[in-house]
Design an enzyme around this catalytic site. Structure first.
Site, PDB file in Angstrom:
ATOM      1  N   THR A 100      -2.998   0.337  -4.335  1.00 15.58           N
ATOM      2  CA  THR A 100      -3.398   1.506  -3.597  1.00 15.58           C
ATOM      3  C   THR A 100      -4.749   1.988  -4.120  1.00 15.58           C
ATOM      4  O   THR A 100      -5.222   1.673  -5.158  1.00 15.58           O
ATOM      5  CB  THR A 100      -2.148   2.610  -4.241  1.00 15.58           C
ATOM      6  N   GLY A 101      -5.297   2.894  -3.364  1.00 18.28           N
ATOM      7  CA  GLY A 101      -6.547   3.469  -3.569  1.00 18.28           C
ATOM      8  C   GLY A 101      -6.462   4.582  -4.694  1.00 18.28           C
ATOM      9  O   GLY A 101      -7.414   4.942  -5.262  1.00 18.28           O
ATOM     10  N   ASP A 137      -2.337  -0.406   6.119  1.00 17.82           N
ATOM     11  CA  ASP A 137      -2.716   0.466   7.429  1.00 17.82           C
ATOM     12  C   ASP A 137      -3.982   0.524   7.688  1.00 17.82           C
ATOM     13  O   ASP A 137      -4.311   0.961   8.613  1.00 17.82           O
ATOM     14  CB  ASP A 137      -1.585   1.494   7.476  1.00 17.82           C
ATOM     15  N   ASP A 158       0.919  -1.000   0.271  1.00 13.85           N
ATOM     16  CA  ASP A 158      -0.121   0.020  -0.015  1.00 13.85           C
ATOM     17  C   ASP A 158       0.841   1.160   0.116  1.00 13.85           C
ATOM     18  O   ASP A 158       2.039   1.187   0.355  1.00 13.85           O
ATOM     19  CB  ASP A 158      -0.874  -0.060   1.302  1.00 13.85           C
ATOM     20  N   LYS A 213      -8.571  -4.591  -3.132  1.00 10.45           N
ATOM     21  CA  LYS A 213      -7.081  -4.760  -3.441  1.00 10.45           C
ATOM     22  C   LYS A 213      -6.680  -6.452  -3.741  1.00 10.45           C
ATOM     23  O   LYS A 213      -6.088  -6.827  -4.542  1.00 10.45           O
ATOM     24  CB  LYS A 213      -5.964  -4.345  -2.540  1.00 10.45           C
TER      25      LYS A 213
END
Length: 268
Positions: A42-43, A217, A8, A194
């Site tokens: 990742t977002g 996280d 991430d 994800k």
């Protein structure tokens, strides 16, 4: 056994300045030199994360929008996949913006963004030098289904907004929280996580989930850590994520927690 290292960005690989430190970059480079692979999950949209992909000189596919876009940057790849959802939801959100206490609504795909209030345009956040009326989110500009929608509210409102969205639209979309300093909610198509993106990657590279070590996280990393053979939550991670992780780093992202853990785990 060579590993696929899924990382991430915000709150994990990036430090308090939203950068990859020299120590973390060197650690990941050593892992690659030892035969391991690194995948960013990742977002963030691609335009807000491609600099990190190139900084690390990665060659594996990249996962953006929390799994809604799986692609090999700059190249054609048979496994590429981009998943969108009905744009009607965007306009429903616009009509409820005030009740939801949202600062702005932004609809995105791989290369383009539309924001409902240009006063909230930020060059760094949208990774663009400028925004024009062509970027204004309206029924006339958003002509295709979006890959992702970003919603910003005040930090104290984010959890309540997330629950409200899940109640109203949960049968059609997933609602995730960005890690790091930004109080951002991201909306993607139902079933997209994800882990979905990672599954796409390992299927195309003849790998198994047991080969993955994943770092995260936030809530949007839960499925990824559960899917991975070894899931690692950051010391600064949420309690929810730590509860499903196989391990927790000793140090937070602000102190190169990922780099230290990976150095010991892979004996770099």
């Amino acid at each position: 056994m060579k590993k696929l290292i899924a990382i991430d960005l915000d709150g994990t690989t990036l430090n308090q300045d939203s950068k990859i430190s020299d120590k973390t970059a060197k650690t990941l480079h050593r892992a690659i030199e030892d035969g391991h692979s690194v995948v960013i999950a990742t977002g963030r949209p691609y335009r807000m994360s491609k600099n990190f992909y190139h900084q690390l000189q990665l060659t594996m596919p990249m996962i953006n929008f929390n799994g809604a876009l799986v692609h090999l940057p700059g190249k054609q790849w048979v496994g590429e996949q981009e998943t969108s959802f009905n744009r009607k939801i965007v306009f429903d959100l616009l009509s409820e913006k005030k009740n939801l206490k949202l600062d702005f609504i932004a609809a995105e795909n791989r290369e383009t963004f539309f924001i409902d209030d240009l006063n909230f345009f930020d060059q760094h956040f949208f990774a663009s030098d400028f925004a024009t009326n062509d970027n204004l989110l309206t029924i006339n500009t958003l002509k295709t289904n979006p890959t992702s929608v970003l919603l910003r509210s005040q930090p104290e409102n984010v959890d309540g907004v997330s629950e409200e969205l899940k109640q109203q639209f949960g049968h059609e979309v997933e609602v995730n929280t960005w890690g790091g300093p930004n109080p951002i909610l991201e909306v993607v198509a139902k079933g997209i996580q994800k882990a979905h993106g990672l599954k796409r990657v390992i299927e195309n590279f003849n790998l198994n989930s047991e080969d993955i070590i994943a770092f995260g996280d936030e809530h949007n990393d839960v499925d990824m850590l559960k899917f991975a053979g070894w899931g690692v939550a950051m010391a600064n991670g949420t309690d929810q994520l730590k509860s499903v992780a196989d391990a927790v780093t000793e140090k937070p992202n602000t102190e190169d927690g990922l780099a230290d853990y990976l150095t010991n785990y892979l004996d770099l």
